[in-house]
Scaffold this motif. Structure first.
Motif, PDB file in Angstrom:
ATOM      1  N   GLY A  80      43.195  43.165  33.961  1.00 27.75           N
ATOM      2  CA  GLY A  80      43.738  41.914  33.440  1.00 27.75           C
ATOM      3  C   GLY A  80      43.124  40.705  34.121  1.00 27.75           C
ATOM      4  N   ALA A  81      42.981  40.761  35.447  1.00 30.42           N
ATOM      5  CA  ALA A  81      42.373  39.648  36.185  1.00 30.42           C
ATOM      6  C   ALA A  81      40.929  39.433  35.751  1.00 30.42           C
ATOM      7  N   TYR A  82      40.190  40.530  35.635  1.00 24.68           N
ATOM      8  CA  TYR A  82      38.785  40.455  35.212  1.00 24.68           C
ATOM      9  C   TYR A  82      38.679  39.844  33.814  1.00 24.68           C
ATOM     10  N   THR A  83      39.544  40.277  32.910  1.00 28.70           N
ATOM     11  CA  THR A  83      39.483  39.812  31.523  1.00 28.70           C
ATOM     12  C   THR A  83      39.907  38.356  31.408  1.00 28.70           C
ATOM     13  N   LEU A  84      40.978  37.976  32.100  1.00 26.91           N
ATOM     14  CA  LEU A  84      41.431  36.590  32.035  1.00 26.91           C
ATOM     15  C   LEU A  84      40.359  35.633  32.559  1.00 26.91           C
ATOM     16  N   ALA A  85      39.777  35.963  33.702  1.00 22.50           N
ATOM     17  CA  ALA A  85      38.723  35.103  34.247  1.00 22.50           C
ATOM     18  C   ALA A  85      37.512  35.070  33.336  1.00 22.50           C
ATOM     19  N   GLY A  86      37.150  36.227  32.790  1.00 23.01           N
ATOM     20  CA  GLY A  86      35.990  36.297  31.912  1.00 23.01           C
ATOM     21  C   GLY A  86      36.159  35.479  30.645  1.00 23.01           C
ATOM     22  N   GLU A  87      37.347  35.538  30.064  1.00 28.07           N
ATOM     23  CA  GLU A  87      37.588  34.764  28.842  1.00 28.07           C
ATOM     24  C   GLU A  87      37.625  33.272  29.132  1.00 28.07           C
ATOM     25  N   LEU A  88      38.158  32.884  30.286  1.00 24.47           N
ATOM     26  CA  LEU A  88      38.124  31.471  30.663  1.00 24.47           C
ATOM     27  C   LEU A  88      36.688  30.999  30.856  1.00 24.47           C
ATOM     28  N   ALA A  89      35.856  31.841  31.469  1.00 23.90           N
ATOM     29  CA  ALA A  89      34.454  31.475  31.655  1.00 23.90           C
ATOM     30  C   ALA A  89      33.735  31.375  30.317  1.00 23.90           C
ATOM     31  N   THR A  90      33.983  32.336  29.431  1.00 30.28           N
ATOM     32  CA  THR A  90      33.346  32.338  28.115  1.00 30.28           C
ATOM     33  C   THR A  90      33.704  31.088  27.322  1.00 30.28           C
ATOM     34  N   ALA A  91      34.947  30.647  27.466  1.00 30.68           N
ATOM     35  CA  ALA A  91      35.423  29.460  26.741  1.00 30.68           C
ATOM     36  C   ALA A  91      35.175  28.176  27.514  1.00 30.68           C
ATOM     37  N   ALA A  92      34.409  28.263  28.607  1.00 28.02           N
ATOM     38  CA  ALA A  92      34.115  27.094  29.448  1.00 28.02           C
ATOM     39  C   ALA A  92      35.390  26.395  29.913  1.00 28.02           C
ATOM     40  N   GLY A  93      36.421  27.204  30.175  1.00 28.67           N
ATOM     41  CA  GLY A  93      37.666  26.667  30.694  1.00 28.67           C
ATOM     42  C   GLY A  93      38.659  26.220  29.646  1.00 28.67           C
ATOM     43  N   ASP A  94      38.302  26.303  28.375  1.00 26.22           N
ATOM     44  CA  ASP A  94      39.219  25.889  27.298  1.00 26.22           C
ATOM     45  C   ASP A  94      40.346  26.914  27.182  1.00 26.22           C
ATOM     46  N   PRO A 103      44.520  37.949  44.054  1.00 25.91           N
ATOM     47  CA  PRO A 103      43.198  37.880  44.686  1.00 25.91           C
ATOM     48  C   PRO A 103      42.068  38.361  43.772  1.00 25.91           C
ATOM     49  N   ALA A 104      42.338  39.356  42.916  1.00 29.60           N
ATOM     50  CA  ALA A 104      41.296  39.805  41.986  1.00 29.60           C
ATOM     51  C   ALA A 104      40.925  38.691  41.014  1.00 29.60           C
ATOM     52  N   LEU A 105      41.924  37.980  40.525  1.00 34.97           N
ATOM     53  CA  LEU A 105      41.652  36.854  39.631  1.00 34.97           C
ATOM     54  C   LEU A 105      40.895  35.755  40.370  1.00 34.97           C
ATOM     55  N   ALA A 106      41.299  35.474  41.604  1.00 37.48           N
ATOM     56  CA  ALA A 106      40.600  34.449  42.393  1.00 37.48           C
ATOM     57  C   ALA A 106      39.135  34.823  42.590  1.00 37.48           C
ATOM     58  N   PHE A 107      38.872  36.108  42.829  1.00 41.20           N
ATOM     59  CA  PHE A 107      37.490  36.576  43.012  1.00 41.20           C
ATOM     60  C   PHE A 107      36.638  36.202  41.807  1.00 41.20           C
ATOM     61  N   TRP A 108      37.121  36.543  40.620  1.00 39.75           N
ATOM     62  CA  TRP A 108      36.305  36.324  39.421  1.00 39.75           C
ATOM     63  C   TRP A 108      36.242  34.842  39.051  1.00 39.75           C
ATOM     64  N   LEU A 109      37.338  34.120  39.197  1.00 40.41           N
ATOM     65  CA  LEU A 109      37.300  32.695  38.893  1.00 40.41           C
ATOM     66  C   LEU A 109      36.291  31.972  39.784  1.00 40.41           C
ATOM     67  N   ARG A 110      36.285  32.315  41.065  1.00 33.86           N
ATOM     68  CA  ARG A 110      35.333  31.675  41.982  1.00 33.86           C
ATOM     69  C   ARG A 110      33.901  31.999  41.583  1.00 33.86           C
ATOM     70  N   ALA A 151      37.622  39.850  50.541  1.00 30.63           N
ATOM     71  CA  ALA A 151      36.482  39.499  49.689  1.00 30.63           C
ATOM     72  C   ALA A 151      36.563  38.072  49.173  1.00 30.63           C
ATOM     73  N   THR A 152      37.710  37.414  49.349  1.00 29.98           N
ATOM     74  CA  THR A 152      37.897  36.079  48.773  1.00 29.98           C
ATOM     75  C   THR A 152      38.291  35.010  49.785  1.00 29.98           C
ATOM     76  N   ARG A 153      38.739  35.391  50.966  1.00 26.08           N
ATOM     77  CA  ARG A 153      39.341  34.414  51.880  1.00 26.08           C
ATOM     78  C   ARG A 153      38.377  33.340  52.354  1.00 26.08           C
ATOM     79  N   ASP A 154      37.083  33.615  52.355  1.00 25.02           N
ATOM     80  CA  ASP A 154      36.127  32.633  52.867  1.00 25.02           C
ATOM     81  C   ASP A 154      35.871  31.484  51.903  1.00 25.02           C
ATOM     82  N   ASP A 155      36.079  31.696  50.600  1.00 29.62           N
ATOM     83  CA  ASP A 155      35.810  30.620  49.651  1.00 29.62           C
ATOM     84  C   ASP A 155      36.956  30.385  48.664  1.00 29.62           C
TER      85      ASP A 155
END
Length: 400
Positions: free
Chosen positions: A312-326, A19-26, A118-122
């Motif tokens: 870890g969830a915060y960092t993984l999502a952040g790096e994916l965002a920084t790389a525009a999903g690459d 759920p923490a990863l889902a929060f940041w990815l969303r 914090a994530t179930r609605d979206d």
């Protein structure tokens, strides 16, 4: 602006990391889906610390006040003898920093619920289902489920714990990555019959510890058992067998152990497992990656499982965002950022067992002496501050 790719992400596991990863990815514009084998959100589990960089991550999520509201508020721990007499007492703040700098202790189930709410609605959650097979190619990962129809995702993230099924499918059998730390642990909710007031009481015999701590504003308590043992052959799905293992390991012990064991049969959230460390040289394989215990479990001996999951969830999502999903750029960057903290937590766990469950009566007395003297020792900051230092091994990058 670079166009975002790989938006559709499947996360396996709905405890802390998922759920923490889902929060940041969303938040960053991805479309996460969380699949969880359990039919409902799992309650229970032992108290977990949220320290250091993890506290900062929760603050950035806007959830720190809620975590504080649900904190155990535990003030300290007494190590008692068979008669219940306190032989040593230590405050939570002295031992691990809980209570300072916004850091806190919270029941695992309570933190999982905060993240879920914090994530179930979206975020789409699929309870009562599990990943059955993975087939990846250059364009995505085709996922077969136990119940739902197959579906293709851009990325799949295993956040399904130390016994990760996702890891087994994509990386290989658990035996390749798991190391038995020499201990077993069991926890379950009990009535607060000891009258604990935001407090923990622990009773040691050589190589074992049994205790209880109050939870949820003292309305209940959690029993905890841990003991040194070579690997035990047991069925992970046979709860009655596991309860018998715990009962046999602590049969005949004094203090309040018989009363604690008496609640085994009615425990609503019984948990039992080996303390295991998970080590992989890489946490990603193509379009599949791991986060939290699935990739880097340091065992409960580290006291930092939730911290690793949240950071870890915060960092993984952040790096994916920084790389525009690459993912070819983001997943290696995630590993480089997280590896120092993971290494520090795993090394800390290696040396904790001898303090937590001393192997002899002499070592128990020595541990208790050190606990009594700790507030007066000039190097108390090095000992009591070790969890805090480890929890701040890395700084939470600014991905905004």
């Amino acid at each position: 602006m670079q166009q975002m790719s790989n938006r559709d992400v499947l996360i396996s596991g709905a405890s802390i990391a998922g759920p923490a990863l889902a929060f940041w990815l969303r938040r960053y514009g991805f479309t996460p889906t969380v699949v969880e084998k359990a039919p409902v959100l799992r309650d229970g589990g032992q108290a977990i610390d949220v320290l250091g960089t993890a506290t900062e991550v929760v603050r950035r999520m806007g959830l720190l006040d809620r975590v504080h509201e649900l904190s155990t508020g535990k003030r300290g721990t007494s190590y008692v003898d068979a008669s219940g007499r306190a032989r040593a007492v230590i405050s939570s703040e002295t031992f691990n920093g809980v209570g300072a700098n916004g850091d806190s202790e919270i029941q695992r189930g309570d933190l999982a619920r905060v993240l879920y709410e914090a994530t179930r609605d979206d975020v789409e959650y699929r309870f009562g289902d599990s990943v059955a097979a993975l087939e990846q190619d250059a364009d995505g990962v085709r996922v077969s489920f136990d119940h739902a129809p197959p579906r293709t995702f851009d990325l799949v993230i295993g956040a399904d714990g130390a016994h990760s099924h996702t890891r087994a499918l994509a990386f290989g059998p658990e035996a390749q990555f798991a190391r038995h730390m020499g201990y077993y642990i069991s926890t379950y909710t009990i009535p607060n019959f000891l009258g604990l007031d935001h407090w923990e009481m622990d009773y040691n015999t050589p190589g074992a510890i049994a205790g209880a701590y109050s939870a949820r504003e003292n309305t209940e308590a959690t029993a905890i058992f841990a003991w040194a043992s070579d690997p035990i052959d047991f069925d992970h799905h046979d709860v009655e067998q596991q309860k018998q293992i715990v009962a046999d390991a602590f049969a005949g012990q004094g203090w309040q152990v018989p009363r604690l064991l008496a609640h085994l049969d009615t425990a609503p959230d019984f948990y039992f497992d080996a303390m295991t460390r998970i080590h992989l040289d890489s946490w990603h394989h193509g379009r599949v990656a791991l986060v939290g215990d699935a990739g880097c479990c340091a065992s409960p001996l580290s006291g930092q499982g939730a911290d690793l999951a949240l950071v870890g969830a915060y960092t993984l999502a952040g790096e994916l965002a920084t790389a525009a999903g690459d993912h070819t750029a983001a997943l290696p960057a995630y590993e480089r950022q997280m590896r120092p903290m993971v290494d520090a937590c795993q090394k800390f766990a290696e040396r904790t067992g001898a303090w937590y469950a001393p192997a002899s009566k002499a070592m128990i007395r020595f541990r208790n002496l050190n606990v009594r003297l700790l507030p007066y020792l000039p190097w108390r900051g090095l000992i009591g501050g070790a969890p805090q230092k480890i929890a701040r091994t890395i700084v939470a990058k600014d991905y905004s």
